[in-house]
Design an enzyme around this catalytic site. Sequence first.
Site, short mmCIF file in Angstrom:
data_model
loop_
_atom_site.label_atom_id
_atom_site.label_comp_id
_atom_site.label_asym_id
_atom_site.label_seq_id
_atom_site.Cartn_x
_atom_site.Cartn_y
_atom_site.Cartn_z
N LYS A 52 0.83 -1.21 0.00
CA LYS A 52 0.00 0.00 0.00
C LYS A 52 0.86 1.25 0.00
O LYS A 52 0.54 2.24 -0.67
CB LYS A 52 -0.94 -0.03 1.22
CG LYS A 52 -2.04 -1.08 1.08
CD LYS A 52 -2.78 -1.35 2.38
CE LYS A 52 -3.78 -2.49 2.18
NZ LYS A 52 -4.46 -2.90 3.42
N GLN A 96 -4.91 -2.14 9.38
CA GLN A 96 -4.70 -3.44 8.73
C GLN A 96 -5.23 -4.57 9.63
O GLN A 96 -4.88 -4.66 10.80
CB GLN A 96 -3.21 -3.65 8.46
CG GLN A 96 -2.89 -4.93 7.72
CD GLN A 96 -3.42 -4.93 6.30
OE1 GLN A 96 -3.29 -3.97 5.57
NE2 GLN A 96 -4.04 -6.04 5.92
N ASP A 119 -11.45 1.79 3.46
CA ASP A 119 -11.68 0.35 3.29
C ASP A 119 -13.16 0.06 3.08
O ASP A 119 -13.53 -1.03 2.64
CB ASP A 119 -11.18 -0.44 4.50
CG ASP A 119 -9.75 -0.94 4.33
OD1 ASP A 119 -9.33 -1.13 3.18
OD2 ASP A 119 -9.07 -1.13 5.35
#
Length: 282
Positions: A52, A96, A119
């Site tokens: 990322k 994460q 997300d």
Amino acid sequence: MAQLIDGKIVSQSVKDRIRDEVAVLKENGKQITLAVIIVGDDPASRVYVNNKKKACEYVGFRSLEYALPAETTQEELIALIEELNARDDVNGILCQLPVPKHIDDKAVIAAISVEKDVDAFSSFNVGKIMIGDYDFLPCTPAGVMEMLHYYDIAVEGKNCVVIGRSNIVGKPMSMLLLHENGTVTMTHSRTKDLASFTKEADILVAAVGRAKFVTADMVGDGAVVIDVGMNRDENGKLCGDVDFDSVREKCSYITPVPGGVGPMTIAMLMQNTLKAYHIQND
């Protein structure tokens, strides 16, 4: 023999498009920032976070990494998220997953501002997908739709079957196909006579999390097969939910693993972050 749907090519086109727009914003003194939080030292999570960061660098985003020790408390983690929520110079926030077991991941997701939830895991953003009035899409289902569009694979009027019912992939994937006028059947590992559904699919999306679960006898001739799975086979080799070698002989299009859906997930994260910037600044 099926045509491969190349996620590397499609993801590159998405990132290049974002890079061009970001370059214009930078010329006008604007900066887009993604904050990534990782708790603990899970090796797979570290790989994802590094990828990322590389994507951010490529498209021109500033990336902030917060690497917290595994013993970080839930209260400490949420305090950091609240601090990032309040910062005008941070446009997107993600934590994460998975987090250590002593932390409630639902509480962590809920703590992220809905305008910075790139997300698209929050109940609010997932609910907006249900009614078709969304700002952000979960990155993996969004990536699947981007691939179908890139290869001019029409969804409207097609019989679409999704295997898997997770909140991250299966459920939103079904909604996105429905929004494009597909006729959608949601199935899962406990569906009775699963093959009777999958053999009728014009578009089959496998997101069940079991190595080589979908075999050739479960797929109709000429189907489009999208493999969301990321597993290890009996030899430790990376593979998907689809038995690729046998299924590709029957279908018209198929995504490989690796190199299919995987690269799309990070590309769509970049797209969500760019959209977050516009929502916060327009």
